[in-house]
Design an enzyme around this catalytic site. Structure first.
Site, PDB file in Angstrom:
ATOM      1  N   THR A 167     -20.588  37.370  14.696  1.00 60.63           N
ATOM      2  CA  THR A 167     -19.987  37.992  13.274  1.00 60.63           C
ATOM      3  C   THR A 167     -20.767  37.783  12.308  1.00 60.63           C
ATOM      4  OG1 THR A 167     -17.713  37.815  14.440  1.00 60.63           O
ATOM      5  CG2 THR A 167     -17.744  37.773  11.893  1.00 60.63           C
ATOM      6  N   ARG A 195      -8.992  45.332  21.597  1.00 64.41           N
ATOM      7  CA  ARG A 195      -8.889  43.947  21.040  1.00 64.41           C
ATOM      8  C   ARG A 195      -9.244  43.842  19.656  1.00 64.41           C
ATOM      9  NH1 ARG A 195     -12.341  39.964  18.972  1.00 64.41           N
ATOM     10  NH2 ARG A 195     -11.609  37.852  19.564  1.00 64.41           N
ATOM     11  N   VAL A 196      -8.480  43.277  18.633  1.00 62.29           N
ATOM     12  CA  VAL A 196      -9.111  43.172  17.665  1.00 62.29           C
ATOM     13  C   VAL A 196      -8.830  41.553  17.371  1.00 62.29           C
ATOM     14  CG1 VAL A 196      -8.636  43.451  15.039  1.00 62.29           C
ATOM     15  CG2 VAL A 196      -8.314  45.422  16.692  1.00 62.29           C
ATOM     16  N   GLY A 197      -9.991  40.997  16.618  1.00 58.78           N
ATOM     17  CA  GLY A 197      -9.746  39.438  16.577  1.00 58.78           C
ATOM     18  C   GLY A 197      -9.509  39.136  14.902  1.00 58.78           C
ATOM     19  N   ASP A 198      -9.694  38.087  14.529  1.00 59.48           N
ATOM     20  CA  ASP A 198      -9.598  37.388  13.237  1.00 59.48           C
ATOM     21  C   ASP A 198     -10.093  38.319  12.071  1.00 59.48           C
ATOM     22  OD1 ASP A 198     -11.949  36.231  14.232  1.00 59.48           O
ATOM     23  OD2 ASP A 198     -12.174  35.458  12.149  1.00 59.48           O
ATOM     24  N   THR A 218     -16.095  32.776  11.024  1.00 58.25           N
ATOM     25  CA  THR A 218     -16.359  33.286  12.338  1.00 58.25           C
ATOM     26  C   THR A 218     -16.336  32.313  13.458  1.00 58.25           C
ATOM     27  OG1 THR A 218     -18.875  33.638  13.360  1.00 58.25           O
ATOM     28  CG2 THR A 218     -18.769  31.736  11.710  1.00 58.25           C
ATOM     29  N   GLY A 219     -16.243  32.769  14.576  1.00 57.43           N
ATOM     30  CA  GLY A 219     -15.927  32.356  15.674  1.00 57.43           C
ATOM     31  C   GLY A 219     -14.774  32.847  16.681  1.00 57.43           C
ATOM     32  N   GLY A 221     -11.868  34.608  17.572  1.00 57.69           N
ATOM     33  CA  GLY A 221     -10.991  35.125  16.870  1.00 57.69           C
ATOM     34  C   GLY A 221      -9.405  34.686  17.242  1.00 57.69           C
TER      35      GLY A 221
HETATM   36  N1  GLY Z   1     -14.526  36.493  15.254  1.00 58.53           N
HETATM   37  C1  GLY Z   1     -14.892  37.528  15.498  1.00 58.53           C
HETATM   38  C2  GLY Z   1     -13.890  37.968  16.757  1.00 58.53           C
HETATM   39  O1  GLY Z   1     -13.213  37.045  17.369  1.00 58.53           O
HETATM   40  O2  GLY Z   1     -13.879  39.118  16.869  1.00 58.53           O
END
Ligand code: GLY
Length: 297
Positions: A167, A195-198, A218-219, A221
């Site tokens: 990211t 799928r959606v992360g943080d 970053t990391g 999510g």
């Molecule tokens: N931090 C990016 C994600 O998990 O999508």
């Protein structure tokens, strides 16, 4: 005040062959952002300019060259947040937008909403006169090859190892003390479609408040969301803690409370920078008090 900018290209196990490219990408992003800030421009413009550079660079997991999802397609998420008003614009799961950070800005400035996803976000891009690309234009040969390896390994987690987090993000404060933060990502390797992360979520992927500071995460999510990492860090800045102490504490919380890995960059309202990560590396950089770019893989 003296403007400041910090950028990152992800906290991950950067392989030796990618180190120079990550360094060069961060440096180019710093140059782009500081061109804006040094001309007296706004933090929002600097963050957008820096992130566009990172999205265009295939070494990072954002925009062109992002990881592919289970179906072999790129799905992108991004957010931009303005610390003066606490307004934010975000998009998620878009497949035809080369620079989702630009679309996130349009959502912030030209829509009544904060987060648009998928087809609706792409329709909004069209309405705004933004060019859409073909989904294949976001796919690099190396990501297609990596996806094939994952697929042949039955998407065993070992095949994803070291390629999960690339990211990108940026946080800036301009001469007027305005703070902005942004994040853009292709998400995790071989993620489930949709799928959606943080990253595109306020307080998770980034947060900015002129009264305290700005942060970009970053990391992993799924873990970052549970501790609302960027907002948690900004709350600690608001209490008066030092930026580096705050960044370290956020990453400790990520590890100890939810067993997550990742990184965080910060700028406080005095322009002081913090950066911390629990992975072997985090591609990131900033300009020091002597005006030199400091870039680490
Ligand atoms: N931090 C990016 C994600 O998990 O999508």
């Amino acid at each position: 005040m003296r403007p400041a900018l910090v950028v990152h290209g992800g906290a991950w196990d950067i392989p030796g062959v990618a180190v120079d490219a990550c360094r060069a990408g961060c440096r180019r992003a710093l140059e782009a952002g500081h061109r804006v800030l040094d001309a007296g421009g706004a933090a929002m413009d600097a963050v957008e300019a820096a992130i566009v550079v990172l999205e265009e660079d295939p070494v990072f997991d954002a925009g062109f060259g992002s990881h592919l999802n289970l179906r072999g397609r790129v799905q992108l998420d991004a957010i931009l947040m303005e610390g003066e008003t606490l307004n934010a614009g975000a998009v998620a799961a878009v497949e035809r937008v080369r620079n989702p950070i630009r679309l996130a800005r349009r959502v912030l400035e030209a829509s009544r909403h904060v987060l648009l996803v998928g087809e609706g976000a792409e329709e909004f891009a069209r309405e705004q006169g933004m060019p859409l690309c073909r989904p294949e234009e976001l796919v690099t040969e190396s990501q297609r090859a990596a996806w094939q390896v994952c697929r042949e390994a039955g998407h065993d987690s070992a095949a994803h190892f070291a390629r999960e987090h690339g990211t990108v993000g940026a946080v800036a404060i301009d001469v007027a003390g305005r703070i902005a933060a942004g994040t853009s990502t292709g998400g995790t390797c071989c993620k489930y479609p949709g799928r959606v992360g943080d990253s595109p979520l306020i307080g998770c992927g980034c947060y900015a408040d002129n009264e305290a500071g700005g942060a970009a995460s970053t990391g992993w999510g799924e873990a970052i969301m549970k501790i609302v990492m960027a907002k948690t860090a900004i709350d600690w800045l608001r209490e008066g803690h030092e930026p580096q102490e705050v960044a370290d504490r956020a990453i400790r919380l990520l590890r100890e409370r939810v067993e997550g890995t990742g990184g965080l960059i910060l700028v406080d309202r005095q322009g002081r920078i913090g950066a911390s990560f629990s992975t072997p590396h985090m591609a990131h950089g900033y300009r020091n008090a002597n005006g030199e770019f400091v870039v680490f893989p």
